[in-house]
Write an enzyme that holds these catalytic residues in place. Structure first.
Site, PDB file in Angstrom:
ATOM      1  N   MET A 203       0.844  -1.198   0.000  1.00 29.82           N
ATOM      2  CA  MET A 203       0.000   0.000   0.000  1.00 29.82           C
ATOM      3  C   MET A 203       0.879   1.248   0.000  1.00 29.82           C
ATOM      4  O   MET A 203       0.428   2.340   0.374  1.00 29.82           O
ATOM      5  CB  MET A 203      -0.939  -0.005   1.209  1.00 29.82           C
ATOM      6  N   GLY A 204       2.137   1.104  -0.401  1.00 31.83           N
ATOM      7  CA  GLY A 204       3.028   2.260  -0.506  1.00 31.83           C
ATOM      8  C   GLY A 204       3.610   2.683   0.827  1.00 31.83           C
ATOM      9  O   GLY A 204       3.634   1.909   1.784  1.00 31.83           O
TER      10      GLY A 204
ATOM     11  N   GLY B 164      11.354  -2.506   5.301  1.00 31.87           N
ATOM     12  CA  GLY B 164      10.635  -3.782   5.263  1.00 31.87           C
ATOM     13  C   GLY B 164      10.138  -4.086   3.853  1.00 31.87           C
ATOM     14  O   GLY B 164      10.350  -5.182   3.317  1.00 31.87           O
ATOM     15  N   HIS B 165       9.490  -3.097   3.219  1.00 34.88           N
ATOM     16  CA  HIS B 165       9.032  -3.283   1.831  1.00 34.88           C
ATOM     17  C   HIS B 165      10.222  -3.516   0.902  1.00 34.88           C
ATOM     18  O   HIS B 165      10.179  -4.365   0.013  1.00 34.88           O
ATOM     19  CB  HIS B 165       8.311  -2.030   1.318  1.00 34.88           C
TER      20      HIS B 165
ATOM     21  N   GLY C 259       5.611  -9.631   4.329  1.00 40.03           N
ATOM     22  CA  GLY C 259       6.395  -9.478   5.558  1.00 40.03           C
ATOM     23  C   GLY C 259       5.681 -10.138   6.731  1.00 40.03           C
ATOM     24  O   GLY C 259       4.469  -9.989   6.898  1.00 40.03           O
TER      25      GLY C 259
ATOM     26  N   GLN D  81      -2.071 -11.739   8.509  1.00 39.65           N
ATOM     27  CA  GLN D  81      -2.276 -11.553   7.063  1.00 39.65           C
ATOM     28  C   GLN D  81      -1.582 -12.684   6.296  1.00 39.65           C
ATOM     29  O   GLN D  81      -2.139 -13.224   5.336  1.00 39.65           O
ATOM     30  CB  GLN D  81      -1.723 -10.195   6.639  1.00 39.65           C
TER      31      GLN D  81
ATOM     32  N   SER E 217       7.145   0.149  10.189  1.00 41.83           N
ATOM     33  CA  SER E 217       5.740   0.235   9.793  1.00 41.83           C
ATOM     34  C   SER E 217       5.490   1.620   9.199  1.00 41.83           C
ATOM     35  O   SER E 217       6.081   2.608   9.667  1.00 41.83           O
ATOM     36  CB  SER E 217       4.843   0.041  11.021  1.00 41.83           C
ATOM     37  N   SER E 218       4.614   1.675   8.222  1.00 40.22           N
ATOM     38  CA  SER E 218       4.297   2.967   7.600  1.00 40.22           C
ATOM     39  C   SER E 218       3.660   3.917   8.602  1.00 40.22           C
ATOM     40  O   SER E 218       3.661   5.122   8.416  1.00 40.22           O
ATOM     41  CB  SER E 218       3.341   2.763   6.426  1.00 40.22           C
TER      42      SER E 218
HETATM   43  O1  PAF Z   1       0.207  -5.554   3.721  1.00 42.73           O
HETATM   44  C1  PAF Z   1      -0.311  -4.685   2.976  1.00 42.73           C
HETATM   45  O2  PAF Z   1       0.300  -3.667   2.656  1.00 42.73           O
HETATM   46  C2  PAF Z   1      -1.719  -4.919   2.441  1.00 42.73           C
HETATM   47  O3  PAF Z   1      -2.517  -5.534   3.392  1.00 42.73           O
HETATM   48  C3  PAF Z   1      -1.749  -5.688   1.109  1.00 42.73           C
HETATM   49  C4  PAF Z   1      -1.200  -7.099   1.270  1.00 42.73           C
HETATM   50  C5  PAF Z   1      -0.938  -4.941   0.067  1.00 42.73           C
HETATM   51  C6  PAF Z   1      -3.191  -5.805   0.606  1.00 42.73           C
HETATM   52  O4  PAF Z   1      -3.759  -4.550   0.401  1.00 42.73           O
END
Ligand code: PAF
Length: 271
Positions: free
Chosen positions: A23-24, A29-30, A139, A145, A177-178
């Site tokens: 989600m940007g 981490g990303h 992650g 999730q 975390s964002s």
């Molecule tokens: O972890 C996230 O950023 C979101 O939950 C995801 C997996 C991109 C789904 O919108």
């Protein structure tokens, strides 16, 4: 790196394709997920889509940090070949079909955010169907999730290999975390206590396997309260089923969610 808005332009000819859904508001981490994908695949697609259906009406959808130009630069430097940044109308021309993963999505985060995981599972499946990746990267910070996506992939025979990578942390242990940018300086100083308490719980259970996990929780909760946290859950779980567990097993994880001021933090560590 190409920026793509239309799923019809996603066709990637070279395989394997690695996919990092996001989600940007990228942090290390990303970027670690993207780097792992770039190492392990011929092509890496990153999606950037702030998914409205996983936010409840009172949650922070409108305040969610957005900066596509910065994210595009970071994704490219981390090895992404395509940044898929669709509009809400592209992803949701209608809202008639939803993916619900029962059981694994119902406790903990699911109990506090009852519509969240249906939103996540639905958008992840839609993104998988648009990107058609060979591997997808998530992650472990969002442990539940990961469990929900894994169960969905198994139950619906989705042809993708899932890769779950360990949480990337700040030097003081705070999980990246964002939402960390919203912590006040005082909250930011106190926030790493969440990780410290999890590490201490894991050590205590490993050192005395005769102790039950739930016996350790009250003192750990009290320690977090003293640091200003309001604990929502703190438990030892089996990360496959997200069922609470009492006895140590090396595959289990300690999970926590707590509010610090207006910010909700989640974290988890291996048992
Ligand atoms: O972890 C996230 O950023 C979101 O939950 C995801 C997996 C991109 C789904 O919108």
């Amino acid at each position: 790196m190409r920026i793509v808005r239309d799923p019809a332009e996603l066709a990637v000819t070279e395989r394997p394709v690695g996919f990092v859904p996001t989600m940007g508001a990228f942090h290390e981490g990303h970027l670690e997920l993207m780097r792992a994908s770039a190492r392990e695949n011929a092509r890496t697609v990153v999606s950037l889509f702030v998914n409205p259906t996983q936010f409840a009406p009172h949650e922070d959808l409108s305040k969610y940090p957005r900066n596509e130009a910065r994210d595009a630069e970071l994704a490219e430097a981390a090895g992404a070949d395509v940044l898929f940044a669709p509009s809400v109308d592209t992803i949701y021309p209608r809202h008639t079909t939803e993916v619900r993963v029962s059981g694994v999505s119902e406790r903990f985060e699911g109990a506090i955010r009852p519509t969240h995981f249906a939103g996540v599972a639905t958008v992840v499946l839609k993104l998988f169907n648009m990107v058609r990746p060979d591997r997808a990267y998530f992650g472990l910070k969002d442990l539940q999730q990961c469990a929900v996506v894994k169960r969905m992939v198994e139950d619906l025979n989705v042809p993708v290999e899932l890769r779950f990578l360990e949480t990337v942390r700040e030097q003081d242990g705070l999980a990246m975390s964002s939402r960390n940018v919203y912590l006040s300086p005082d909250e930011r100083e106190r926030a790493p206590r969440l990780h410290d308490v999890l590490v201490q719980l894991a050590r205590s259970l490993r050192e005395d396997p005769s102790v039950l996990a739930e016996e350790l929780v009250p003192a750990a909760t009290a320690a977090l309260n003293r640091h200003g946290f309001e604990v929502q859950y703190l438990a030892l779980v089996d990360p496959e089923s997200m069922e609470p567990r009492s006895k140590f097993h090396s595959s289990f994880r300690w999970i926590v969610a707590a509010r610090l001021g207006n910010i909700r933090l989640i974290d988890n560590v291996p048992a």
